[in-house]
Design a protein around this motif. Structure first.
Motif, PDB file in Angstrom:
ATOM      1  N   MET A   1       0.820  -1.208   0.000  1.00 13.75           N
ATOM      2  CA  MET A   1       0.000   0.000   0.000  1.00 13.75           C
ATOM      3  C   MET A   1       0.858   1.264   0.000  1.00 13.75           C
ATOM      4  N   LEU A   2       2.036   1.202   0.609  1.00 16.21           N
ATOM      5  CA  LEU A   2       2.915   2.379   0.623  1.00 16.21           C
ATOM      6  C   LEU A   2       3.399   2.758  -0.772  1.00 16.21           C
ATOM      7  N   PRO A   3       3.939   1.831  -1.579  1.00 15.11           N
ATOM      8  CA  PRO A   3       4.328   2.235  -2.934  1.00 15.11           C
ATOM      9  C   PRO A   3       3.145   2.717  -3.785  1.00 15.11           C
ATOM     10  N   LEU A   4       1.968   2.141  -3.582  1.00 21.39           N
ATOM     11  CA  LEU A   4       0.798   2.612  -4.323  1.00 21.39           C
ATOM     12  C   LEU A   4       0.457   4.051  -3.938  1.00 21.39           C
ATOM     13  N   ALA A   5       0.494   4.342  -2.641  1.00 27.07           N
ATOM     14  CA  ALA A   5       0.213   5.704  -2.180  1.00 27.07           C
ATOM     15  C   ALA A   5       1.270   6.687  -2.685  1.00 27.07           C
ATOM     16  N   LEU A   6       2.538   6.264  -2.703  1.00 30.10           N
ATOM     17  CA  LEU A   6       3.596   7.139  -3.221  1.00 30.10           C
ATOM     18  C   LEU A   6       3.444   7.372  -4.719  1.00 30.10           C
ATOM     19  N   TYR A   7       3.007   6.355  -5.441  1.00 31.09           N
ATOM     20  CA  TYR A   7       2.788   6.520  -6.873  1.00 31.09           C
ATOM     21  C   TYR A   7       1.728   7.583  -7.137  1.00 31.09           C
ATOM     22  N   VAL A   8       0.650   7.553  -6.375  1.00 30.83           N
ATOM     23  CA  VAL A   8      -0.398   8.565  -6.540  1.00 30.83           C
ATOM     24  C   VAL A   8       0.147   9.935  -6.143  1.00 30.83           C
ATOM     25  N   ALA A   9       0.967   9.991  -5.095  1.00 35.82           N
ATOM     26  CA  ALA A   9       1.543  11.267  -4.672  1.00 35.82           C
ATOM     27  C   ALA A   9       2.475  11.852  -5.732  1.00 35.82           C
ATOM     28  N   LEU A  10       3.169  10.996  -6.459  1.00 36.13           N
ATOM     29  CA  LEU A  10       4.061  11.478  -7.513  1.00 36.13           C
ATOM     30  C   LEU A  10       3.301  11.978  -8.729  1.00 36.13           C
ATOM     31  N   ARG A  11       2.093  11.521  -8.930  1.00 36.84           N
ATOM     32  CA  ARG A  11       1.360  11.833 -10.150  1.00 36.84           C
ATOM     33  C   ARG A  11       0.165  12.751  -9.957  1.00 36.84           C
ATOM     34  N   SER A  12      -0.160  13.167  -8.727  1.00 34.28           N
ATOM     35  CA  SER A  12      -1.363  13.967  -8.519  1.00 34.28           C
ATOM     36  C   SER A  12      -1.126  15.049  -7.473  1.00 34.28           C
ATOM     37  N   GLU A  13      -2.196  15.753  -7.159  1.00 41.75           N
ATOM     38  CA  GLU A  13      -2.123  16.783  -6.134  1.00 41.75           C
ATOM     39  C   GLU A  13      -2.209  16.155  -4.749  1.00 41.75           C
ATOM     40  N   LEU A  14      -1.919  16.958  -3.730  1.00 40.82           N
ATOM     41  CA  LEU A  14      -1.852  16.454  -2.366  1.00 40.82           C
ATOM     42  C   LEU A  14      -3.190  15.899  -1.890  1.00 40.82           C
ATOM     43  N   TRP A  15      -4.290  16.567  -2.188  1.00 43.32           N
ATOM     44  CA  TRP A  15      -5.578  16.086  -1.705  1.00 43.32           C
ATOM     45  C   TRP A  15      -5.919  14.719  -2.295  1.00 43.32           C
ATOM     46  N   ALA A  16      -5.587  14.499  -3.565  1.00 44.79           N
ATOM     47  CA  ALA A  16      -5.854  13.200  -4.190  1.00 44.79           C
ATOM     48  C   ALA A  16      -4.927  12.133  -3.616  1.00 44.79           C
ATOM     49  N   ALA A  17      -3.682  12.498  -3.352  1.00 49.87           N
ATOM     50  CA  ALA A  17      -2.737  11.552  -2.768  1.00 49.87           C
ATOM     51  C   ALA A  17      -3.152  11.172  -1.347  1.00 49.87           C
ATOM     52  N   ALA A  18      -3.612  12.147  -0.571  1.00 52.17           N
ATOM     53  CA  ALA A  18      -4.061  11.851   0.794  1.00 52.17           C
ATOM     54  C   ALA A  18      -5.321  10.993   0.783  1.00 52.17           C
ATOM     55  N   LEU A  19      -6.230  11.264  -0.138  1.00 52.86           N
ATOM     56  CA  LEU A  19      -7.438  10.446  -0.257  1.00 52.86           C
ATOM     57  C   LEU A  19      -7.091   9.014  -0.650  1.00 52.86           C
ATOM     58  N   ALA A  20      -6.187   8.851  -1.606  1.00 55.01           N
ATOM     59  CA  ALA A  20      -5.752   7.512  -2.018  1.00 55.01           C
ATOM     60  C   ALA A  20      -5.048   6.803  -0.871  1.00 55.01           C
ATOM     61  N   ALA A  21      -4.187   7.514  -0.132  1.00 54.32           N
ATOM     62  CA  ALA A  21      -3.486   6.909   0.996  1.00 54.32           C
ATOM     63  C   ALA A  21      -4.471   6.449   2.065  1.00 54.32           C
ATOM     64  N   PHE A  22      -5.483   7.256   2.329  1.00 52.62           N
ATOM     65  CA  PHE A  22      -6.489   6.867   3.321  1.00 52.62           C
ATOM     66  C   PHE A  22      -7.255   5.626   2.867  1.00 52.62           C
ATOM     67  N   CYS A  23      -7.687   5.601   1.618  1.00 57.16           N
ATOM     68  CA  CYS A  23      -8.430   4.444   1.099  1.00 57.16           C
ATOM     69  C   CYS A  23      -7.569   3.188   1.097  1.00 57.16           C
ATOM     70  N   LEU A  24      -6.337   3.306   0.637  1.00 56.76           N
ATOM     71  CA  LEU A  24      -5.435   2.152   0.623  1.00 56.76           C
ATOM     72  C   LEU A  24      -5.134   1.671   2.043  1.00 56.76           C
ATOM     73  N   GLY A  25      -4.935   2.595   2.962  1.00 59.44           N
ATOM     74  CA  GLY A  25      -4.717   2.222   4.355  1.00 59.44           C
ATOM     75  C   GLY A  25      -5.939   1.561   4.973  1.00 59.44           C
ATOM     76  N   PHE A  26      -7.111   2.035   4.609  1.00 62.27           N
ATOM     77  CA  PHE A  26      -8.345   1.407   5.102  1.00 62.27           C
ATOM     78  C   PHE A  26      -8.486  -0.014   4.565  1.00 62.27           C
ATOM     79  N   PHE A  27      -8.144  -0.209   3.281  1.00 64.32           N
ATOM     80  CA  PHE A  27      -8.148  -1.565   2.716  1.00 64.32           C
ATOM     81  C   PHE A  27      -7.211  -2.463   3.517  1.00 64.32           C
ATOM     82  N   ARG A  28      -6.022  -1.965   3.817  1.00 65.12           N
ATOM     83  CA  ARG A  28      -5.012  -2.751   4.539  1.00 65.12           C
ATOM     84  C   ARG A  28      -5.477  -3.069   5.957  1.00 65.12           C
ATOM     85  N   ASP A  29      -6.060  -2.078   6.631  1.00 67.66           N
ATOM     86  CA  ASP A  29      -6.565  -2.307   7.979  1.00 67.66           C
ATOM     87  C   ASP A  29      -7.703  -3.325   7.986  1.00 67.66           C
TER      88      ASP A  29
END
Length: 177
Positions: A48-76
């Motif tokens: 989930m960390l590399p996926l979240a970083l990939y979104v952070a490299l390709r999008s704005e902060l709000w989209a990266a934070a939203l993706a990180a939250f969703c991916l983290g929720f999937f993992r939890d």
């Protein structure tokens, strides 16, 4: 609103965002199944960390934070951990990493692998461990360092092939980050 980050040669739009989230859901199911079968819970890569970083490299902060939250929720949800622990960890790591994303080419394995290792180990040690210690979980003589180190190393070593797959999946081209 066609792109989440219009300044990139290949914009990261909602369709690519959903593809990354779907990939994360599939990977977390595979990760949970493999760790249960092998009996190596806590020692495998955390994709989930590399996926979240990939979104952070390709999008704005709000989209990266939203993706990180969703991916983290999937993992939890799939991992049986404290609900919100991975979500909080990934959002904080993306938020800390985001200002530095344009300084180096993180699509190169030589810069991506150490970055993922440092962020994964730091996330374990400085975000997750204090929260777990405050909550009194896990019990007494638990030493998380070997598991965290092995998991961070496995995450770092599997992140370059995962980035190659994500660039193919989202049509990311060969832009410099």
């Amino acid at each position: 609103m066609d792109a989440l980050y219009a300044g990139r040669p290949t914009p990261f739009g909602p369709r690519e965002f959903v593809k990354v989230l779907a990939c994360g859901l599939i990977l977390v199911i595979v990760q949970s199944a493999l760790s249960a079968l092998a009996g190596l819970a806590g020692y495998g890569p955390e994709w989930m960390l590399p996926l979240a970083l990939y979104v952070a490299l390709r999008s704005e902060l709000w989209a990266a934070a939203l993706a990180a939250f969703c991916l983290g929720f999937f993992r939890d949800s799939a991992g049986g951990l404290l609900l919100g622990l991975w979500a909080l960890t990934l959002v904080m790591l993306v938020w800390l990493f985001y200002p530095y994303r344009s300084r180096l080419n993180f699509f190169s394995p030589l810069t991506l692998t150490p970055l993922v290792f440092i962020l994964a180990l730091g996330g374990y040690l400085f975000i997750m461990t204090p929260i777990m210690a405050i909550l009194g979980w896990p019990e007494g003589g638990f030493n998380p360092l070997p598991g965290f180190f092995v998991s961070s190393l496995a995450t770092a070593l599997t992140s370059p092939p995962l980035f190659v797959f994500l660039r193919w999946l989202t049509g990311g081209g060969s832009e410099r980050s």
